[in-house]
Scaffold this motif. Structure first.
Motif, PDB file in Angstrom:
ATOM      1  N   UNK A   1     147.835 -90.544  73.339  1.00 55.81           N
ATOM      2  CA  UNK A   1     149.116 -91.060  73.252  1.00 55.81           C
ATOM      3  C   UNK A   1     149.272 -91.652  71.860  1.00 55.81           C
TER       4      UNK A   1
ATOM      5  N   UNK B   1     156.990 -94.162  72.283  1.00 52.00           N
ATOM      6  CA  UNK B   1     155.486 -93.346  72.454  1.00 52.00           C
ATOM      7  C   UNK B   1     155.681 -92.012  72.686  1.00 52.00           C
TER       8      UNK B   1
ATOM      9  N   UNK C   1     151.832 -94.528  69.583  1.00 54.18           N
ATOM     10  CA  UNK C   1     152.670 -95.478  69.786  1.00 54.18           C
ATOM     11  C   UNK C   1     153.372 -95.972  68.603  1.00 54.18           C
TER      12      UNK C   1
ATOM     13  N   UNK D   1     154.585 -99.909  67.753  1.00 54.03           N
ATOM     14  CA  UNK D   1     154.843-101.160  68.271  1.00 54.03           C
ATOM     15  C   UNK D   1     155.756-101.891  67.172  1.00 54.03           C
TER      16      UNK D   1
ATOM     17  N   UNK E   1     151.662 -98.437  80.163  1.00 53.09           N
ATOM     18  CA  UNK E   1     152.038 -99.117  78.985  1.00 53.09           C
ATOM     19  C   UNK E   1     151.110-100.397  79.013  1.00 53.09           C
ATOM     20  N   UNK E   2     151.019-100.805  77.848  1.00 53.74           N
ATOM     21  CA  UNK E   2     150.399-102.127  77.611  1.00 53.74           C
ATOM     22  C   UNK E   2     151.313-103.370  77.334  1.00 53.74           C
TER      23      UNK E   2
ATOM     24  N   UNK F   1     156.863-102.579  72.295  1.00 60.29           N
ATOM     25  CA  UNK F   1     156.642-101.268  72.261  1.00 60.29           C
ATOM     26  C   UNK F   1     158.107-100.493  71.910  1.00 60.29           C
TER      27      UNK F   1
ATOM     28  N   UNK G   1     145.897-104.977  61.857  1.00 58.59           N
ATOM     29  CA  UNK G   1     146.338-104.591  63.318  1.00 58.59           C
ATOM     30  C   UNK G   1     145.358-105.277  64.070  1.00 58.59           C
ATOM     31  N   UNK G   2     145.977-105.478  65.476  1.00 57.73           N
ATOM     32  CA  UNK G   2     145.053-106.018  66.664  1.00 57.73           C
ATOM     33  C   UNK G   2     143.794-105.218  66.786  1.00 57.73           C
TER      34      UNK G   2
ATOM     35  N   UNK H   1     146.045 -93.935  71.530  1.00 59.55           N
ATOM     36  CA  UNK H   1     145.365 -94.214  72.957  1.00 59.55           C
ATOM     37  C   UNK H   1     144.720 -92.989  73.329  1.00 59.55           C
TER      38      UNK H   1
ATOM     39  N   UNK I   1     153.607-101.449  63.774  1.00 58.01           N
ATOM     40  CA  UNK I   1     152.192-100.846  63.922  1.00 58.01           C
ATOM     41  C   UNK I   1     152.249 -99.451  64.662  1.00 58.01           C
TER      42      UNK I   1
ATOM     43  N   UNK J   1     145.660 -94.098  79.955  1.00 55.07           N
ATOM     44  CA  UNK J   1     146.630 -94.083  78.649  1.00 55.07           C
ATOM     45  C   UNK J   1     148.114 -93.934  79.132  1.00 55.07           C
TER      46      UNK J   1
END
Lengths: 115, 116
Positions: B33, B50, B35, B37, A103-104, B47, A42-43, B95, B91, A100
């Motif tokens: 949070x 979430x 998520x 992905x 959203x990214x 995304x 993963x990143x 967060x 993934x 948090x």
């Protein structure tokens, strides 16, 4: 709304050479992230900017990696000199703020191959 | 430090069937949070869904839903009526909600194949 832009999409270099990646975040996004994604993983965060200041660079190999975000907009990530283990996809992401709930948004990434 | 574990490197599902991807995480925080992905071969992280840890209700987004078990620190993704376009790497990510420094912490991913 335009997304996060990255260039180049692909780059092949020999070890010990230098390389630079560019990222243009979504307009108005104050926070910018660079992630490294090694094949099969993963990143992992390399560096995080809030406007043009560094928030977290604890996992950036500072002996060879550097990054800047001039004027709080575009960012460049540089590797000098590159090693074989730097072969990875480099993802740029941006968000409105560091919090948090924001959203990214990710760019398409740059795939780096070091031979 | 927070960690995210995805124990299924690969999964496959027949088209139109349902599949569940597993994720566990470790944290000492109470507010955060989670998520899921999706990363297709184009590499763009998208995304999917979430979940806020303070919400007991499981999040849903069309064919995607989660089973969030806070006490067990488990966060699985269920894909219903699987489609060929669902094939990708998935993934799970965590967060923090507390700190101003809130990068995503990712698991290693699960590769999902959809069989026609």
């Amino acid at each position: 709304e335009a997304g996060v832009a990255q260039s180049p999409r692909y780059k092949i270099i020999e070890k010990r050479q230098s390389v630079a990646f560019w990222c243009n975040p979504i307009s108005g996004h104050a926070t910018l992230y660079w992630y490294q994604q090694i094949l099969g993983q993963g990143p992992k965060l390399l560096i995080q900017f809030q406007n043009n200041g560094v928030v977290d660079d604890s996992q950036l190999p500072k002996d060879r990696f550097s990054a800047e975000r001039l004027k709080g907009v575009d960012s460049t990530l540089k590797i000098q000199p590159a090693k074989l283990e730097d072969s990875a996809v480099y993802l740029c992401a941006s968000s409105w703020s560091v919090y948090g709930e924001d959203e990214q948004y990710f760019g398409p990434g740059t795939r780096l191959t070091v031979t | 430090a927070q960690t995210v574990t995805q124990s299924q490197p690969e999964m496959s599902v027949q088209e139109a069937e349902t599949v569940t991807l597993s994720c566990t995480y470790d944290t000492s925080e109470s507010d955060y949070y989670l998520f899921w992905y999706k990363q297709p071969p184009s590499r763009q992280m998208i995304l999917v869904i979430r979940q806020e840890a303070y919400k007991q209700q499981n999040a849903t987004e069309n064919r995607f839903s989660v089973n969030f078990q806070k006490a067990a620190k488990s966060f699985s993704l269920k894909i219903s009526d699987s489609q060929l376009g669902d094939a990708a790497m998935y993934f799970c990510a965590y967060r923090s909600a507390w700190s101003g420094n809130t990068p995503l912490v990712f698991g290693k991913g699960t590769r999902l194949s959809v069989i026609a």
